[in-house]
Structures are given as structure tokens and as C-alpha cells.
Design an enzyme around this catalytic site. Structure first.
Site, short mmCIF file in Angstrom:
data_model
loop_
_atom_site.label_atom_id
_atom_site.label_comp_id
_atom_site.label_asym_id
_atom_site.label_seq_id
_atom_site.Cartn_x
_atom_site.Cartn_y
_atom_site.Cartn_z
N GLN A 94 4.03 23.69 49.81
CA GLN A 94 5.43 24.14 49.80
C GLN A 94 6.37 22.98 50.08
O GLN A 94 7.42 22.85 49.45
CB GLN A 94 5.63 25.25 50.85
CG GLN A 94 5.04 26.58 50.45
CD GLN A 94 5.61 27.08 49.14
OE1 GLN A 94 6.78 27.36 49.02
NE2 GLN A 94 4.78 27.17 48.11
N HIS A 119 7.30 10.92 11.58
CA HIS A 119 8.28 10.30 12.49
C HIS A 119 9.30 9.49 11.69
O HIS A 119 10.51 9.62 11.88
CB HIS A 119 7.56 9.40 13.49
CG HIS A 119 8.48 8.79 14.50
ND1 HIS A 119 8.67 9.31 15.75
CD2 HIS A 119 9.31 7.73 14.42
CE1 HIS A 119 9.56 8.60 16.41
NE2 HIS A 119 9.97 7.62 15.61
N GLU A 132 11.70 26.88 51.65
CA GLU A 132 12.93 26.25 51.18
C GLU A 132 13.28 24.89 51.78
O GLU A 132 13.87 24.05 51.10
CB GLU A 132 14.11 27.20 51.46
CG GLU A 132 14.06 28.48 50.67
CD GLU A 132 15.10 29.46 51.17
OE1 GLU A 132 14.98 29.89 52.32
OE2 GLU A 132 16.03 29.76 50.42
C1 LIG Z 1 8.65 17.77 22.63
C2 LIG Z 1 8.96 16.61 21.73
C3 LIG Z 1 9.25 15.39 22.30
C4 LIG Z 1 9.56 14.31 21.50
N1 LIG Z 1 9.84 13.13 22.10
C5 LIG Z 1 10.14 12.06 21.33
C6 LIG Z 1 10.46 10.81 21.91
O1 LIG Z 1 10.45 10.65 23.13
N2 LIG Z 1 10.78 9.79 21.09
C7 LIG Z 1 10.80 9.93 19.74
O2 LIG Z 1 11.08 8.97 19.05
N3 LIG Z 1 10.50 11.09 19.16
C8 LIG Z 1 10.19 12.16 19.93
N4 LIG Z 1 9.91 13.35 19.32
C9 LIG Z 1 10.00 13.44 17.87
C10 LIG Z 1 8.66 13.15 17.22
O3 LIG Z 1 8.38 11.79 17.30
C11 LIG Z 1 8.73 13.57 15.78
O4 LIG Z 1 8.95 14.94 15.75
C12 LIG Z 1 7.44 13.31 15.06
O5 LIG Z 1 7.13 11.97 15.05
C13 LIG Z 1 7.45 13.87 13.66
O6 LIG Z 1 6.16 13.79 13.12
P1 LIG Z 1 5.40 15.05 12.50
O7 LIG Z 1 4.17 14.55 11.86
O8 LIG Z 1 5.21 16.09 13.50
O9 LIG Z 1 6.47 15.50 11.43
P2 LIG Z 1 6.63 16.89 10.61
O10 LIG Z 1 7.36 17.82 11.47
O11 LIG Z 1 5.24 17.32 10.23
O12 LIG Z 1 7.41 16.38 9.42
C14 LIG Z 1 8.68 15.83 9.58
C15 LIG Z 1 9.35 15.43 8.28
O13 LIG Z 1 8.68 14.32 7.71
C16 LIG Z 1 8.39 14.55 6.35
N5 LIG Z 1 7.11 13.90 6.06
C17 LIG Z 1 6.03 13.91 6.84
N6 LIG Z 1 5.07 13.16 6.29
C18 LIG Z 1 5.55 12.72 5.12
C19 LIG Z 1 5.00 11.91 4.09
N7 LIG Z 1 3.78 11.42 4.17
N8 LIG Z 1 5.77 11.64 3.03
C20 LIG Z 1 7.02 12.14 2.94
N9 LIG Z 1 7.58 12.92 3.88
C21 LIG Z 1 6.85 13.19 4.97
C22 LIG Z 1 8.35 16.04 6.22
O14 LIG Z 1 8.69 16.41 4.91
C23 LIG Z 1 9.35 16.52 7.21
O15 LIG Z 1 10.61 16.57 6.65
C24 LIG Z 1 9.57 14.46 20.09
C25 LIG Z 1 9.27 15.69 19.51
C26 LIG Z 1 8.96 16.77 20.32
C27 LIG Z 1 8.65 18.08 19.70
#
Ligand SMILES: Cc1cc2nc3c(=O)[nH]c(=O)nc-3n(C[C@H](O)[C@H](O)[C@H](O)COP(=O)(O)OP(=O)(O)OC[C@H]3O[C@@H](n4cnc5c(N)ncnc54)[C@H](O)[C@@H]3O)c2cc1C
Ligand code: FES
Ligand code: FES
Length: 1338
Positions: free
Chosen positions: A1203, A358, A1270
């Protein structure tokens, strides 16, 4: 680093070993295609809908604990699953083995309609119960927050899940300080005698108990593997991508040095969507597996250190614990982060996404980064060179190279310092929807006063959503240091912040003025909040807030829902086995919840099957100069590309009035128009190749996108449609007042959960073909396919088992796509499948027509409307489709429930360069009705009366005449209105709302009630004919077939109820396999609320024919069984098969004379809704809705309540949050659940009461029932007008007494901007025309 490339995990207790895994594979297609576990559904592919929810369980050998969490299979790379146990809906329970209590209860509580979202719902609740066998209501709504349902309106799903809660008997609502068990205005609605009040349409006593010991255990083999096996880095090499899973920090760093550009994939919720939707590609992915240091939780003297690998859900739990334990002054930042974690995404995403992912992603709308930045957090980094710390500050957030991670560096953990005494931190966010929606603007704010004194020593403010990344208002904060916390500071701060955090008029995402307002509204909230705390800490020095300002501080949350339904008792004399009128569960209910219900794309892959992907136009109006197919054709697996050339002579088809082209390679008329279709041996290759088709365009003029532009260019489909009654011009001369106004209403996406799906299978002889398709109109599919293949219709058979939601969107475009798919199948003699992705589906298929309504009303000072002159314009898009029909229906229904003695209605369908709009539940009425109600609301304001009073005054009374001179008996309309007034305690609550409004300045409540008169019929007798075929087999079992499509409304269940009553046999003896052109030919489209009505009469007819034939046999042996009678009939050569037929309701309309009898009957109703709005943010909360409907004799009250509620919630979405966004070039931006928000569980009114009037006779319809699919949509506008009421109250208090123009949907943006105050006045406004906006209203 060269570990064994063997992936081991378990699915539903079975071990899966993959030796040659492709790292690009996600769990969802793997489950569906490889393991044939099709219960897990595709709804969006981006983590936004929850249809693909599975449970992941992981064992931690150090803590010896198993963690179960829900996850979106569409974003889960299978390579990340080594050592994990996956549970899908099939593993939870099945009809073959044991149904799980979650499955049983969701089905029996009527929580399924089309059933497509249901497996995902089951998995979310199942996982919750694995962790909390007796969850709280908060946990329950939280668990469902990431799951969308387009059909049910969620209430029955909540009801089902509540049966697992300890406290299911009480609403746990603290609305107005009372709950359902308290007496007062929120008590249960009073119901009249004779009508059964049933708080539930199911019986809890018969439910299986939940026994946690019966659950699937974590596979011991995986446990041993985690404990014993030496952990080594695993490398999986695919065709295009290599996946490296290091298991120690050292190996992770080595990998990062070797591949510095490779992302570190944790939850894949950021990388995954970028790859899928934005075309990003990573040849190498590094995905750490169970590295302890990344999960660290350290409590030090100065704060908390959290491992970067912890999931956001884990962070939330940890923070909750810390907040409990530590004094409040130390946990200010933790509390703010915890609060945001409650609304960030859904439960699944929070469990997958990592803290590190994140932070490092640095999304512009990140909820946590602004808070972590103002909270002075630091990042602990590690590389081969060693450790270092960097601040999580503005430089880091803007990716300034000197403040960023270096290549080869990783984020290990995050330090979040404790807050200090006299330090305050707050989090703010406003999104289109309360939950599971990215923030439009969010913010973190911190102030530190030092040892009291009220002088600002430190101030940090950061915003998300207002720039390309998180923005810090650093200079403003700097300038405010040293100032006292008072009104002057507030004023100065707002001006400084607006100057520093400036947004250009063209800023991406639009809503620019709203965002500017939020930026300072949030600061004002922070100011009030801190002032209030200062007052409690030192009341002498800090005077604090006036009471009426305190309301600005509370957040609006709708959580602990409860509802009641009142339905009609069946006649006590009715035979117990006669199911008519009883709340029978949807017959596919259990199959929905177990994932056994088969939808089109669940059919197994056939031998030699190909996949078809469309290439669509990227221009709104252009000549196609050239198309280069060579690169696409050269890709491996690509078999063909179908173009207009191939379809020569058959490239157009006429469904209604104007023929529509299938493919267009000369001139395109909208973005999303079908240009050609790639056929390949796999879905992946077809989609890859489709992206390689190169089209050169020459833009053409004009490009007409909006209704206003169409009016200017006189771009209409045919001439005006007109209806006139009385003498409008004369009436205008005698009225006291005349007002003119207009309202614009945005369109709506169908958002059926199952996207467009089809499979064409050539039979290999006699040019026969079977087409399996998710369609509402198999006959049309048959016709268009036959015409395209130049074969007679008798060679083409179209089959529809069930449809995963349709709402009008699976008629016209489905036919065109099916024809092209069938063409490809025929050409290659191989089966061809075409399944649209969500984004393609939303782009191509159009939706509800946007409307512009202009009205001129003449009325008396007492509110009587004597003259009404209305003009309707709908945005039809590029082709005619059903646009004229929509306009006609809109005109015929424009009077809604009112008798306007003199009126003139005119309507035009605009031809524009948008994808063609089409039918959507309600078909013109939701737009038309809103225009009329808006006019009435304005008339009421002019007369100084409540809108309800004016509504009542102008309503049809008893026997009357419609504008097209059809007789109407409106007794039940009046009855619905009166009952709704009574059950909703309208008068009492109106007073309570006014009292609340006088006591609260920044929050306002609104209450509104609207009546409904929904004429039912399809304007032509032929279009209302229906047929059925009923067979009795020699064992006495019965097979029923009819022309209607099961799309969630439960028509098949109702048809079996009909057969059961007519043949006097139990429902279990009757079966229905699906709909097919082979069994019932020439069936009409399923739509218009009449599917059960019409087909039911046909089924009844067939059954009566059979019974008549069999009567002599039955009377000879009255005690015999159906088996005996069937055998006897056979022996006597009596046919046991009969067709049934209903020729259609008499129906006609003469547009020349404006007279006719277009409708068979009227459905009446009324709805009363109460909302609360936050004037500073535009948020609103749906507090309570009461609906009363006259539905005649209900055939199945459970389905009928479903519905009504489902349609109401869909309507509520239409009028409040569902907002389509188009670029000024005509490109639809909103192409998935991440951008387009349909109501989620948090949007359901906290209280929802539905009741039916006592049964009334209606001799022409099926058992005196009425069609209900509807009408409920329109009732959603009671929420629109309740918000309107609240906004008006806010404006009145601010001295704004002039006319109030509010368009639909009434989004947070519109609410906030209408509640004008000093902040909306403070923001800079851009000169219209001085910039090109990001989006335009169409
Ligand atoms: C449906 C959906 C709804 C969402 N809603 C919200 C919301 O309401 N509010 C909000 O704030 N966010 C929202 N998000 C975003 C979400 O918070 C971020 O996608 C998520 O936190 C990313 O974390 P991840 O572990 O999945 O990242 P990844 O996809 O696994 O990685 C993301 C990036 O971080 C880097 N990274 C990861 N870990 C490390 C590390 N340890 N060191 C260096 N680089 C690293 C990776 O290289 C990559 O570039 C949403 C996402 C989705 C798909
Ligand atoms: S398909 Fe996975 S969340 Fe929608
Ligand atoms: S039942 Fe939920 S989407 Fe249809």
C-alpha cells in the site's frame, strides 16, 4: 485468389478452426467472449496498457525456427493468426493443473494487488523466459515496459522477476559509480536493533524451479501445416469487411491492384487504433502472410536492406548484431535507430509493428522516420509495373504525390546506408514518460565533414512532433554547409532552425514553447556530441568541451531497480499459526496470476443478455434543442434507447447534499454528461448505434472551465469553509518577513485498470434484481437502483466479488450508471451489461480535483512560521459530488506535520462546466499538503535555509494540539523524520548532490525530504460503523463476510487473518466469497484508509461472540477439532452463526467553532527522494527514495508495504507526469494511456527503501494497526520537491536568484522551461491573447 476461407490457429495448444470468421474481430473479445478465456483483460483497447498481453508463436518453415513474442490481443485481428499458436495466461498454468513459476513468484513476491494487470504481466515475463530463461535485468525492465500497473508501484513485480535473473543479488546500479554491494553512500540503510531487516518479504527457497522443458510445445500440427500445406491466398468475408491474406508477392500485388485503397495491415498498430478511435473504416484489408521477400535482411557493400515486413523488435535485434560486428564509423545511423527502438512503445507493440507499417504510416511523432530521412534511406517499391526506388525524404514524409507510393505499389524493403568516416548521426527524443510514450519532440541529425577539416559538407536535421508530419530543416541545413563546427555556427543554426521549424501558438498538442526550446536544445546536444567526438578523433585541432558541459550528453535512464523493506518482527511468543503481523500473500494472488480471479466482465454472458452504451454530451454548456434517435433505433439488434423521458420521476438521486440527475436531455453542463443510453443485443451494435444518435445543441453562456473563471463568476458550491486558530492578523504584525504565493495543481485520473463495469440481472419474480458491479459502495448501488425502479431496497441485491482498482472512482458515477443499467434490465426483463471503454470512462467519471492554493506566510528570519493564511479552491466540475467534503478534509489536513501557531484556512469548491470531480486516494490531502509544503519551500528560500531545516523547525513536537484542537502526540513523527534522515544518509547525499551540481552544468540533482502526518478517520461515527457475519459449518469450516470491498488492498486477506487469530484456526479453514448487500446490510463505503480497521473490528467481534458461545464445548473437549466442536454445538442447539459489529470511532467536528475530534489517530511518515534532471530536455530520473512510516502494529507487512509503495508511486505520478489536458471548449483530450501517462516500470526510483517504525500501541484500533491506503500518495511530493531543488540549483548557476514558481505536475515541459538559458531566451514567444491555445489549464 480465392483460397479456402478457413482460419486455423491454436490457443493454448488447442486447435481452433473458424469457418465464418468476421475480419473485424480482434483476438481479445474472441478469447474473452467466444472461448471464455477471460484471464486476458481489457484495459484500454489501444495497445497502451498491456493488460491483454498474450504470447504469439510462429514457425518459419524456411529457417525452421519458432519465434515467440508478446502481443496486445486488443489490436490483433484474428484473421492475422492463421498458423500461429496463441498462449494466454490460462495456457501458462492454473491451480487445477500446474502453476507456472512466473505465476507462483509474482504472487508470492506480493506482485499483485487488484490483480487486473497481472495476467498481462505474467505473459510478458513468461514470453521473455521462453526466449531467455536467464534474462538480464535490462531485458526484464524492457519486457515490462509495455505493461501498466496502477496498484503495486512495480517494485514487487520487479523483485519477483529478478529471481529468474542470474544476478538477482546485486542492484547492477552504477549510480554514482557504486552499486549496492559497494560501500559508500548507497549502501544498505542501517536499521535499528529489534527491527528485522528483511530485504525480501518472501522466501526464494520455496519457489518452483523454472524448467524450460516443461513448457507448452509449438503445436506439431501447425508445424506440419506450415511445412506441407500448399500456401494459398486466404479470403475471409464478413458483414462489412473482407480480409485478404496473400502468401506470395505476386498475389499481394494482384490484391493491391484490385483494391488500391485497401491498407496493407502488418502489425495493425497504426490501422487498428485509427479504426477503433478515429472512426476509420476499410471495407477491404490486405494482410500479407509470411511473404519471404518482406522479411529480407541483406548486407550489401553500401548498407543494409531490411524487409518492410520485419517487426520493429526484429529490426532492433538485427541492428544490435550489426553494431557489434561493424566498425563504429559505419554504424552511426544503425546505432541511432537502435537507440530509439529501445524506447519506442512497449515490447508488445515493437513485436507487432512492422518497419514498413511504421514508415508508410508517417505519424507526426514517428521516432524512426526522422532518422531514416537524415540517414539517406531509400525505399524499394514494387508494383505490377515493376520495381522502383524512392528516397525517404521530406517529400515522401509530407505525402507529396510525386514522391509517394502509387496506388497498387507496395513497400518491399528499406535500404539504410552505412555511415562514413567523419559522418555522425544522433537520435533525440523527449516524452512525458521515459518509456512507452510517444515523443513530444524527436529528432534525427546527421553531419558529414568529409575528410576531417571540421567543415560541414552535409547536414540533415529532421523533427517529429512539431508539425502534421516529420519536418526537415532543409533550408537551415543548406545554409550551414561550408561552415566550421563552432559556437558561431551553433548560434546561427539555432536561429535558422527556429525560423524554419516554426510552430504557431495554437499548434495541436500544445506545449508550444517547450517544443520550440527542444528543437534547438536537441541541436545543441548534437553540437556538443559531435564536438566531443571530433576532440577524441583529433585532439589537437578540436579543443572539445569543458568537463562540466559533458553532462549534457548522457541520457537519463532508470533501469536496474532494487529495493529493501524493513518490517516489524512478530512477538516470538506469538503462536506459529497466528497469522497477524506476518507477510501473508494476497489470498487471490495465485488466482490473479493464473487469470482465474473473476471480475465483473468475466462473468459469462447470460441468456438474452443485452448491452448498454451511453451517449454523452459533446458540449460544455448547452441547451439540447433536439435528439434524433431514429437512425440509431433502426440499426439491427438495437432494442431500446433510455432517455430522461423514461426515467420521469426517478431521474435524480441524492447521495450527499445535492441530488444529481441520472440522464440529462434538456440542458447539459459538461462534455461527457450522460444524455441517453442505447440498449442492444451486442456490445458492437450498442456502440455503433450510440454513435448514430444525433443531438442538436444551442450553446449557452457562461462556460466556466477554470478555477480562475469560477472565482471571477463567483461560481461556488455553497459558501466558504473556514478554520481559524490563534490570531493571524496580529501575528503578521510581529513577524520579520511576509511572503505571498500561489501554486496550481492539476487533477488526476483514477486510471483503475478495470474500467467501470456492471451487470444487472432481473430475477423474474417479486421484482427482485441482482446487480453485479465493480463498486466501492454496494449499499449506495442498492439504494439508487431501488429508488430508480421504485422498489424497496430488499428487492435489490448488489454483489461485488472484487474490484480491479478503484481509488475513489467507483462510488458516485458508478451508482448513476448502475441505476440506468438496472432500469433497462427491469424494463426489458433481460440481463443488461454495461462496460465502459477506457476513453468513455476517463471522459465521464472525473477524477482528483485540480486545486489553486494561495498563501500568505509570516515568518521569522530563522525560518519559524508564525502566521499562515491559506485559501484553497478546487475545481469541482458540474455537480457537487464530494467536492465540499474534499475541501473540508483538505482544510483539516492543511497543517500536515507543522504547528502553525496562528492560521486561517479558507476553502471553496468551484462549480465549473467540467465532468464532476470526485474522491481519489488521499481525498484533498495530496493537494492541500503540497500547497503547504510549497509555502515552506518558499519560506526556506527567503531565509536562505534548506527546506528540510525549516520543515524540522516548524514540525509538531511531542504532545501538541491541531488547529481544530484535537490532541496530537507527535513523538513518532519526529522519530520517522530522524530515521528517514539516517537511513537515507541525507546529510552525506546532500553534500554529494551539491558536488555533482557544481561539476555539471546541464544536469542537476535534487534532494528533498518531506514529513507526513495523515489523520485517519471519516469525520462521523456513523460513517465508521461496520458489520460482519461469520458462519461456522458442521465440517468445521468458516465463512466470513463483511462490508468491505476487496479492491486490491488485501482487505479480505486481512479479515481472514483476523478470523484465524480470533478463532485460533488456520487461515486455510476460513473462506470469504465476496461482498454483498444480502449478507451485510447498510455497509459504509470502502475508502478513507479504514476498510480493514473498521471491518476487522466487526469480524473480530463476530468471532469473539462465536468463541464465547463455544467455549463450554471447547473446554469439554479441548483436544477436539473444529468439526467436533461444531457438531457438538449443533447437537446442543447453539447457533454457529454470528454477526459482528463496530459502531464507529467517536468522531465530531464543529465547523462553527472550528473545534472537534474528527480523526481517530494519525499515521506518521517521512520520505526522502533524489532525482536528476536534464536541464536541456526537462527529463528527470528518480534515483532513490527512502520512506519511513509509523504504522502501529502491521497486520500484514507485505500488504502494508504494498500500500505504501503503490500509493507513493501513484503520488509520484500525480506530482510529476500525470497531466490532464482540456480544450478551451472543455473537451478532455487525454482519454487513454497513449495520452495520459501514469508511472510505468521505468519511473520507479532506481532504489526504493521502505521501513516501518517499531510497533506502537494504539488501543482503539484493530490490533493497534493503522490504516495505510492513502497516506503514501502525499509522499510522492518528495519527488516534486527534489525536482524543485534541482531546478533551483540550475537557476542559481544561471544567476536567476528570484522566486521560483513551479506548478504541479512538474512535467518535462515545466522543468525545461524553468531551467532558463540562452535557448529558452532565443525562442519566439506569443503574445497572450493573440491566439487560442490548444489546451487550457483548469
Ligand atoms: C500503443 C502504441 C504506442 C506507440 N508508440 C510509439 C512510439 O513511441 N514511437 C513511434 O514512433 N511510434 C509509436 N507507435 C506507432 C507505431 O510505431 C506504428 O503504429 C507502427 O510502427 C505501425 O506498424 P504496423 O505494422 O502495425 O502498421 P499497420 O497498422 O499494419 O499499417 C500501417 C500503414 O502502413 C501501410 N503499410 C504497411 N506495410 C506496408 C507495405 N509493405 N507497403 C505499403 N504500405 C504498407 C498500411 O497500408 C497502413 O496504411 C505506437 C503505436 C501504439 C499502438
Ligand atoms: S487492452 Fe490491450 S493494451 Fe490495453
Ligand atoms: S495490481 Fe496492477 S493494476 Fe492492480
Amino acid at each position: 485468389m480465392d483460397g479456402a476461407a478457413e482460419l486455423v490457429f491454436c490457443v493454448n495448444g488447442r486447435k481452433v478452426i473458424e469457418k465464418n470468421v468476421d475480419p473485424e474481430t480482434m483476438l481479445l473479445p474472441y478469447l474473452r467472449k467466444k472461448l471464455q478465456l477471460t484471464g486476458t483483460k481489457y484495459g484500454c483497447g489501444g495497445g497502451g496498457c498491456g493488460a491483454c498481453t498474450v504470447m504469439i508463436s510462429r514457425y518459419n518453415p524456411i529457417t525452421k525456427r519458432i519465434r515467440h513474442y508478446p502481443a496486445n490481443a486488443c489490436l490483433l485481428p484474428i484473421c492475422s493468426l492463421h498458423g500461429a499458436a496463441v498462449t494466454t495466461v490460462e495456457g501458462v498454468g492454473s491451480t487445477k493443473a500446474r502453476i507456472h513459476p512466473v505465476q507462483e513468484r509474482i504472487a508470492k513476491c506480493h506482485g499483485t494487488q487488484c490483480g487486473f494487470c497481472t495476467p498481462g504481466m505474467v505473459m510478458s515475463i513468461y514470453t521473455l523466459l521462453r526466449n531467455h530463461p536467464e534474462p538480464t535485468l535490462d531485458q526484464l525492465t524492457d519486457a515490462l515496459g509495455g505493461n501498466l500497473c496502477r496498484c503495486t508501484g512495480y517494485r514487487p513485480i520487479i523483485d519477483a522477476c529478478k529471481t529468474f535473473c542470474k544476478t538477482s543479488g546485486c542492484c547492477q546500479s552504477k549510480e554514482n559509480g557504486v552499486c549496492c554491494l559497494d560501500q559508500g553512500i548507497n549502501e544498505l540503510p542501517e536499521f535499528e536493533e529489534g527491527n528485522k531487516t528483511s530485504p525480501k518479504l518472501f522466501s526464494e527457497e520455496e519457489f518452483l524451479p523454472l524448467d524450460p522443458t516443461q513448457e507448452l510445445i509449438f503445436p506439431p500440427e501447425l508445424m506440419i501445416m506450415a511445412e506441407k500445406q500448399p500456401q494459398r491466398t486466404r479470403v475471409f468475408v464478413g458483414d462489412r469487411m473482407t480480409w485478404i491474406s496473400p502468401v506470395t508477392l505476386k498475389e499481394l500485388l494482384e490484391a493491391k491492384v484490385k483494391y488500391p485503397q485497401a491498407p496493407i495491415v502488418m502489425g495493425n498498430t497504426s490501422v487498428g487504433p485509427e479504426v477503433k478511435f478515429k472512426g476509420a473504416f476499410h471495407p477491404v484489408i490486405i494482410s500479407p502472410d509470411c511473404i519471404e521477400e518482406l522479411s529480407v535482411v541483406n548486407h550489401a557493400d553500401d548498407g543494409l536492406t531490411l524487409g518492410a515486413g520485419l517487426s520493429l523488435a526484429q529490426v532492433k535485434e538485427i541492428l544490435a548484431e550489426v553494431i557489434q560486428k561493424l566498425p563504429e564509423e559505419k554504424t552511426q545511423t544503425y546505432h541511432a535507430v537502435w537507440k530509439h527502438l529501445g524506447t519506442l512503445a512497449g515490447c508488445q507493440i515493437r513485436n507487432m509493428a512492422s518497419l514498413g507499417g511504421h514508415i508508410v504510416s508517417r505519424h507526426l511523432d514517428s521516432d524512426l522516420n526522422p532518422l531514416l530521412a537524415v540517414g539517406n534511406c531509400t525505399l524499394n517499391l514494387l508494383s505490377k509495373e515493376g520495381e522502383r526506388q524512392i528516397p525517404l525524404n521530406e517529400q515522401f514524409l509530407t505525402k507529396c504525390p510525386s514522391a509517394d507510393l502509387k496506388p497498387g505499389e507496395i513497400l518491399v524493403s528499406v535500404n539504410i546506408p552505412y555511415s562514413r568516416k567523419w559522418e555522425f548521426v544522433s537520435a533525440f527524443r523527449q516524452a512525458q514518460r521515459q518509456q512507452n510514450a510517444l515523443a513530444i519532440v524527436n529528432s534525427g541529425m546527421r553531419v558529414f565533414f568529409g575528410e576531417g577539416g571540421g567543415i560541414i559538407r552535409e547536414l540533415s536535421i529532421a523533427y517529429g512532433g512539431v508539425g502534421p508530419t516529420t519536418i526537415c530543416a532543409k533550408n537551415s541545413c543548406q545554409q550551414l554547409i561550408g561552415r566550421p563546427w563552432n559556437e558561431e555556427m551553433l548560434d546561427a543554426a539555432c536561429r535558422l532552425i527556429l525560423d524554419e521549424v516554426s510552430l504557431p501558438g495554437w499548434a495541436p498538442g500544445g506545449k508550444v514553447e517547450f517544443k520550440r526550446t527542444l528543437v534547438i536544445s536537441f541541436f545543441f546536444k548534437f553540437y556538443l556530441k559531435v564536438s566531443q567526438i571530433l576532440k577524441t578523433m583529433d585532439p589537437v585541432r578540436y579543443p572539445g568541451l569543458a568537463d562540466k558541459y559533458e553532462s549534457a550528453l548522457e541520457d537519463l535512464h532508470s533501469r536496474n531497480h532494487w529495493g529493501t523493506s524493513k518490517y516489524q518482527d512478530v512477538d516470538p511468543k506469538q503462536l506459529p499459526q497466528d497469522p497477524i503481523g506476518r507477510p501473508i500473500m494476497h489470498l487471490s494472488g495465485i488466482k490473479h496470476t493464473t487469470g482465474e480471479a473473476i471480475y465483473c466482465d468475466d462473468m459469462p454472458v447470460l441468456d438474452g443478455e443485452l448491452f448498454l452504451a451511453f451517449v454523452t454530451s459533446s458540449r460544455a454548456h448547452a441547451e439540447i434543442v433536439s435528439i434524433d434517435l431514429s437512425e440509431a433505433l433502426s440499426l439491427p439488434g438495437v432494442v431500446d434507447i433510455v432517455t430522461e423521458e423514461d426515467l420521469r420521476g426517478v431521474n435524480s438521486f441524492c447521495l450527499l447534499i445535492e441530488p444529481e440527475k441520472l440522464l440529462e436531455t434538456q440542458e447539459v453542463f459538461c462534455v461527457g454528461q450522460l444524455v441517453c443510453a442505447v440498449v442492444a443485443d451486442s456490445e458492437v451494435q450498442a456502440k455503433r448505434a450510440a454513435k448514430r444518435v444525433k443531438i442538436v445543441y444551442q450553446d449557452l453562456e457562461p462556460v466556466i472551465l477554470t478555477i480562475e473563471e469560477a472565482i471571477r463568476h463567483h461560481s461556488f458550491f455553497q459558501g466558504e469553509r473556514k478554520l481559524e486558530y490563534g490570531n493571524v492578523d496580529e501575528a503578521f504584525k510581529v513577524v520579520d518577513q511576509v511572503l505571498e504565493g500561489e501554486i496550481h495543481m492539476g487533477g488526476q485520473e483514477h486510471f483503475y485498470m478495470e474500467t467501470q463495469s456492471m451487470l444487472a440481472v432481473p430475477k423474474g419474480e417479486d421484482q427482485e434484481m441482482d446487480v453485479y458491479v465493480s463498486s466501492q459502495f454496494p449499499k449506495y448501488i442498492q439504494d439508487i437502483v431501488a429508488a430508480t425502479l421504485k422498489v424497496p431496497a430488499n428487492k435489490i441485491m448488489c454483489h461485488v466479488k472484487r474490484v480491479g482498482g478503484a481509488f475513489g472512482g467507483k462510488v458516485t458515477k458508478t451508482g448513476i450508471m448502475a441505476a440506468i443499467t438496472a432500469f433497462a434490465a427491469n424494463k426489458h426483463g433481460r440481463p443488461v451489461r454495461c462496460i465502459l471503454e477506457r476513453g468513455e470512462d476517463m471522459l465521464i467519471t472525473g477524477g482528483r480535483h485540480p486545486y489553486l492554493g494561495k498563501y500568505k506566510a509570516g515568518f521569522m528570519n530563522d525560518g519559524r512560521i508564525l502566521a499562515l493564511d491559506v485559501e484553497h479552491y478546487c475545481n469541482g466540475g458540474a455537480t457537487l459530488d464530494e467536492s465540499l467534503f474534499v475541501i473540508e478534509i483538505g482544510l483539516l489536513k492543511v497543517d500536515n506535520a507543522y504547528k502553525f501557531p496562528n492560521l486561517r484556512f479558507r476553502g471553496w469548491a468551484c462549480r465549473t462546466n467540467l465532468p464532476s470531480n470526485t474522491a481519489l486516494r488521499g481525498f484533498g490531502f495530496p493537494q492541500s499538503g503540497l500547497i503547504t509544503e510549497n509555502c515552506i519551500t518558499e519560506v526556506a528560500a527567503k531565509c536562505g535555509l534548506s527546506p528540510e531545516k525549516v520543515r524540522m523547525m516548524n514540525m509538531y513536537k511531542e504532545i501538541d494540539q491541531t488547529p481544530y484542537k484535537q490532541e496530537i502526540d507527535a513523538t513518532n513523527l519526529t522519530q520517522c523524520w530522524k530515521e528517514c534522515m539516517a537511513t537515507s544518509s541525507y546529510s552525506l547525499r546532500k553534500v554529494a548532490v551539491e558536488k555533482f551540481n557544481s561539476e555539471n552544468y546541464w544536469k542537476k540533482k535534487g534532494l528533498a525530504m518531506v514529513p507526513l502526518k495523515f489523520p485517519v478517520g471519516v469525520l462521523s461515527t456513523a460513517a465508521a460503523q461496520a458489520a460482519a457475519l461469520v458462519h461456522i459449518y458442521l465440517d468445521g469450516s468458516v465463512l466470513v463476510t463483511h462490508g468491505g470491498i476487496e479492491m486490491g488492498q488485501g482487505v479480505h486477506t486481512k479479515m481472514i487473518q483476523v478470523a484465524s487469530r480470533e478463532l485460533r484456526m488456520p487461515m486455510s479453514n476460513v473462506h470469504l466469497r465476496g461482498t454483498s448487500t444480502e449478507t451485510v446490510p447498510n455497509a459504509n463505503v470502502s475508502g478513507g484508509s479504514v476498510v480493514a480497521d473498521l471491518n476487522g473490528l466487526a469480524v473480530k467481534d463476530a468471532c469473539q461472540t462465536l468463541l464465547k458461545r463455544l467455549e463450554p464445548i471447547i473446554s469439554k473437549n479441548p483436544k477436539g477439532t473444529w468439526k467436533d466442536w461444531a457438531q457438538a454445538a449443533f447437537d446442543e442447539s447453539i447457533s454457529l452463526s454470528a454477526t459482528g459489529y463496530f459502531r464507529g470511532y467517536e468522531s465530531h467536528m464543529n465547523w462553527e467553532t472550528g473545534e472537534g475530534h474528527p480523526f481517530e489517530y494519525f499515521v506518521f511518515g517521512a520520505a526522502c527522494s533524489e532525482v536528476e534532471i536534464d536541464c536541456l530536455t526537462g527529463a528527470h530520473k528518480n534515483i532513490r527514495t527512502d520512506i519511513v512510516m509509523d504504522i502501529g502494529h502491521s497486520i500484514n507487512p507485505a500488504l502494508d508495504v504494498g500500500q505504501i509503495e503503490g500509493a507513493f508511486i501513484q503520488g509520484m505520478g500525480l506530482y510529476t507526469i500525470e497531466e490532464l489536458k482540456y480544450s478551451p471548449q472543455g473537451v478532455l483530450y487525454t482519454r487513454g494511456p497513449d495520452q495520459y501517462k501514469i508511472p510505468a516500470v521505468s519511473d520507479v526510483p532506481t532504489e526504493l527503501h521502505v521501513s516501518f517504525l517499531p510497533p506502537s500501541q494504539n488501543s482503539n484500533t484493530l490490533y493497534s494497526s493503522k490504516g495505510l491506503g492513502e497516506p503514501g500518495v502525499f509522499l510522492g511530493c518528495s519527488v516534486f520537491f527534489a525536482i524543485h531543488d534541482a531546478v533551483r540549483a540550475a537557476r542559481q548557476e544561471r544567476g536567476l536568484l528570484g522566486p521560483l514558481k513551479l506548478d504541479s505536475p512538474l512535467t518535462p515541459e515545466k522543468i525545461r522551461m524553468a531551467c532558463e538559458d540562452k535557448f529558452t531566451k532565443m525562442i519566439p514567444r506569443d503574445e497572450p491573447g493573440s491566439y487560442v491555445p490548444w489546451n487550457i489549464p483548469v
